[in-house]
Structures are given as structure tokens and as C-alpha cells.
Design an enzyme around this catalytic site. Structure first.
Site, PDB file in Angstrom:
ATOM      1  N   GLY A   1       0.850  -1.191   0.000  1.00 61.66           N
ATOM      2  CA  GLY A   1       0.000   0.000   0.000  1.00 61.66           C
ATOM      3  C   GLY A   1       0.881   1.233   0.000  1.00 61.66           C
TER       4      GLY A   1
ATOM      5  N   TYR B   1       0.392   8.277  15.625  1.00 60.34           N
ATOM      6  CA  TYR B   1       1.617   7.461  15.734  1.00 60.34           C
ATOM      7  C   TYR B   1       2.849   8.307  16.036  1.00 60.34           C
ATOM      8  CZ  TYR B   1      -1.395   4.820  12.477  1.00 60.34           C
ATOM      9  OH  TYR B   1      -2.439   4.211  11.843  1.00 60.34           O
TER      10      TYR B   1
ATOM     11  N   CYS C   1      -9.776  21.295  18.547  1.00 62.21           N
ATOM     12  CA  CYS C   1      -9.606  21.508  19.988  1.00 62.21           C
ATOM     13  C   CYS C   1      -8.993  20.295  20.679  1.00 62.21           C
ATOM     14  CB  CYS C   1     -10.950  21.859  20.608  1.00 62.21           C
ATOM     15  SG  CYS C   1     -11.690  23.222  19.734  1.00 62.21           S
TER      16      CYS C   1
END
Ligand code: LLP
Length: 417
Positions: free
Chosen positions: A275, A316, A343
Site C-alpha cells: 500500500g 503514531y 480543539c
């Protein structure tokens, strides 16, 4: 020359200035390069030309119909993980007989549809899933082609959230139990064993874990053969890393040569599910600086993209390159945290980036073609960004920006009183 380069002081996508794209389509906006996708695809396909193979693009990395259609035209197969992704592949002109269906929670409906359209193979991730598939295939009176996703217990050495090949991960069938599940599969009347599969993790920058996994899979294939179970293909999954900053992953050609050498003479078709390595560096997220907020402690550049558009840094702690589309003189450079308007303190796309910035400047977040738009959300009732494909000097809007009314179109008020 890469697809995203500076020309006359301005970052371009192929032959188109990013400022022209911002003017025409607005920001934030994902910009993909057709040429970059095609050349990344060809690096995989060409490296495998001397062995029977099928490269199945992992749809989850970028499922825009134009991207899938481009790959389908090049002859790609597809790795899907949901009925939704299957419908996208079909809508994009993908060939169902080149589809593998991964994922550990396939529903009976999803199995039914995949059998109906005739996919290449189900990557089955558990014994209960195998029984479910047997039942659905029996109802339809067909045989389901099956590969077991084996968990080879190798450490991919990548971020814990995207490492999938260890015993403690939820994925696959552990390699020790696999022979028994294969025997069961071979006994089921509506199951046809066709392959062995694994996927050990994502963003691997070293090929040693792949080779380790491959050795374990080949040993399993030999063991199965001794049991009278012959498989036709071996699927090594996706996972090859890309350069975001200074990582040096193996080139697809080098990795694939090692794999092909190891399976030579075995009469196996090789399958892969890349991918990221096909699309990550074929896309940028184009965004505009809305406000500059220098403070005593930190300088914040508040941009019009946010964690809802690109969640990798928040989720991550991923580092993604951020460049000015029209760089100013370095004399005025400061260290900026590049943050969105959402926020959440975690809403940043980059921290401590040395840039010379002014309000209204355009920035490009690099390597955003994989796991970018597909992971975006509507948090804070923000419409999802537009997506544009550049082809030479031409641009195509391949997904229009979401409007606010679309965001709550499916909602309704309670009846009065
Ligand atoms: N095959 C299977 C079964 C997968 O689970 C995945 C990715 C792939 C193939 C494709 O792997 P790739 O070649 O792209 O590494 N959202 C994370 C990445 C999650 C990957 C999940 N599985 C990120 O943004 O880093």
C-alpha cells in the site's frame, strides 16, 4: 526529478504549481501525481516480471476511485479488508478475480458478496472464520478459495500500532496451529485451499523480518505438502517502508529479487499487498497558514488542515516533511509548531519546524498519499478535504470537498414534545 519538485522557486506537482491548485480547488487539499503512482507501481511489477506474480494494491492506503482506476488500468490486483473496499474496486473497474480479501472480522454478507463476484482468494484469519466461510459457500453452492493468514511470530521492528506479526497481535493464525487448520480446510467440502499468506507489519525499513517470515512460510508449505496439501500461491503481504525523513528502506527491486530467489523452482505464484510504498510519496497535503501565533514559549503556525485531515502525526507521532510551497529567505526563519484548529493538544502536523512563514503562505505536507485522506474524519464538523490528481500539466478533481450540509444530512431531530 521527482513528481514534487521546486521549479522557479515554487513547489510543483509534475508540471503544475501547487499555488495554482490551491487557487482553483481551495485548501486543505490532497494532491496526487499520476506519474509517481505509475512509476511506483511499475517498480513492483517489473521486478517480478520473471516469476508468476500478482501485486495486489492495499486499498486501505488510498481508496480514491481515480487512484484505484489508474492501478486497475495498469493490471493491478487489490487487497481489500471490507465489503466497502470491494465495492470501490468494482466501481473503479478493478478485476474481481485479482482481489484478495484480508481482515479478521469478515461478515457473512461480505463473504457472500465476495463469492458472488468471484474474488481470487479469502485470506482467512481464524478457525471460526473458516467455518463461517464454509457455511456461506455451501449456501451459495460454490467453493471458496482460501489462503490462511499465518502469524509467523517475527518482530517487524516498527511502531507497535502497525506491527502485526507477533504472537500477541490479534491477526492471523499462529504458525504452530496452522497445519491443523489447513487439514480442517482441506476436509471442508466448500473450501478450496489455494495459498499461504502473512502480513507482518507496515513501514518496515529492513527486509530481514520479511526474509525471516518467508523462511518460516516455506517450511510450513513443505510440511503441508507432506500432509498432501498443495498450495498454489504464497502471499507475503505488504509492509515495505518509504522515506518520510531519512529512513532507507530497501528498494522494491532489491527486496523482491531476494524473495524470488528463495522461491525459485517451487512452482508458486508470488502475491504481495503493498500500500504505502505505491502511494505515500505520490501525494502531498496542501494547506494554507491561517494565523501565526508566536508566544514566549513556542511559535504556533495555525494552518487550515488538522488532525481530522491527516491523523498520522497525532496517532503514531509520525514525522512528515512540511515544506513551504514558495520558500521565503531563511533570514526570517523561526521554529514553528504546525498545528490545526481542532480543539485537541494532539492536533499538530509537525513540531519545531524551521521555516520562514507569513499568514496566507501555502505549505505542503509530504508523503501524504498513503493513510492520509482515507483516515480523515469529520471531527469538529469539518468537511473532508478535496482530492486532486495531477497528470503532466493537467489537474483533475477526483473528489470534491465535503460541504457542511452533507455532514449532517443523515441526521434528524426528535419529534416535537
Ligand atoms: N496487507 C494487510 C493485511 C495489511 O493489514 C496492510 C496494512 C497492508 C497489506 C498494507 O501495508 P503497507 O504496504 O501499506 O505497509 N495507518 C498506518 C498503517 C496501517 C497499516 C495497516 N495494514 C499508518 O498510517 O502508518
Amino acid at each position: 526529478m521527482t513528481a514534487f519538485d521546486y521549479r522557479q522557486g515554487e513547489l510543483h506537482a509534475e508540471e503544475v504549481a501547487l499555488s495554482a491548485i490551491a487557487r482553483q480547488y481551495g485548501t486543505p487539499c490532497y494532491v496526487y501525481s499520476r506519474q509517481a503512482i505509475e512509476s511506483a507501481w511499475k517498480a513492483w511489477d517489473n521486478a517480478l516480471r520473471d516469476v508468476p506474480h500478482m501485486v495486489c494494491f492495499a486499498v486501505k492506503a488510498n481508496s480514491n476511485l481515480a487512484v484505484l482506476n489508474l492501478l486497475a488500468r495498469l493490471g493491478a490486483g487489490f487487497d481489500i479488508v471490507s465489503g466497502g473496499e470491494l465495492e470501490r474496486v468494482l466501481a473503479a473497474g478493478g478485476d474481481p478475480s485479482r482481489v484478495v480479501f484480508s481482515g479478521l472480522g469478515k461478515t457473512a454478507d461480505e463473504m457472500h458478496r465476495a463469492l458472488e463476484v468471484g474474488i481470487h482468494c479469502f485470506n482467512v484469519e481464524s478457525a471460526p472464520e473458516l467455518e463461517r466461510l464454509q457455511q456461506v459457500a455451501a449456501e451459495l453452492g460454490v467453493q471458496a478459495p482460501v489462503s490462511l493468514r499465518v502469524n509467523p511470530d517475527v518482530d517487524a521492528g516498527t511502531h507497535p500500532y502497525i506491527s502485526t506479526g507477533l504472537k500477541e497481535n490479534k491477526f492471523g493464525i499462529d504458525i504452530v496451529s496452522a497445519p491443523a487448520v489447513y487439514r480442517r480446510a482441506a476436509d471442508l467440502p466448500n473450501i478450496r485451499v489455494v495459498g499461504v499468506d502473512c502480513h507482518i507489519g507496515s513501514q518496515l525499513t529492513d527486509d530481514a523480518p520479511f526474509i525471516d517470515a518467508l523462511q518460516r512460510l516455506l517450511a510450513l508449505i513443505d510440511q503441508l505438502a507432506a500432509d498432501g496439501i498443495r498450495v498454489e500461491h504464497l502471499d507475503l503481504g505488504g509492509g515495505l517502508g518509504v522515506t518520510y525523513r531519512d529512513e532507507q528502506p530497501p528498494a522494491p527491486g532489491d527486496y523482491l529479487r531476494k524473495v524470488s530467489d528463495m522461491v525459485a523452482g517451487r512452482n508458486l505464484t508470488l502475491l504481495f499487498e503493498p500500500g504505502r510504498s505505491i502511494v505515500a510519496n505520490a501525494g502531498v497535503l496542501l494547506t494554507r497558514v491561517n494565523l501565526l501565533k508566536p508566544t514566549e514559549h513556542k511559535n504556533f503556525a495555525i494552518i487550515d488542515a488538522a488532525m481530522n485531515d491527516l491523523i498520522r502525526p497525532a496517532l503514531y507521532s509520525a514525522w512528515m516533511g512540511i515544506d513551504a510551497v514558495r520558500p521565503r529567505s531563511d533570514d526570517a526563519a523561526l521554529d514553528w509548531d504546525i498545528v490545526g484548529p481542532v480543539c485537541e493538544t494532539g492536533d499538530f502536523l509537525g513540531k519545531d519546524r524551521r521555516l520562514a512563514l507569513a499568514e496566507g503562505d501555502l505549505l505542503a505536507v509530504r508523503s501524504a498519499g498513503a493513510y492520509g485522506f482515507v483516515m480523515s474524519s469529520n471531527y469538529n464538523t469539518r468537511g473532508r478535504a478535496a482530492e486532486v490528481m495531477v497528470d503532466g500539466g493537467t489537474t483533475h478533481l477526483v473528489r470534491r470537498r465535503e460541504t457542511v450540509s452533507e455532514l449532517f444530512a443523515g441526521e434528524s431531530l426528535l419529534p416535537e414534545a
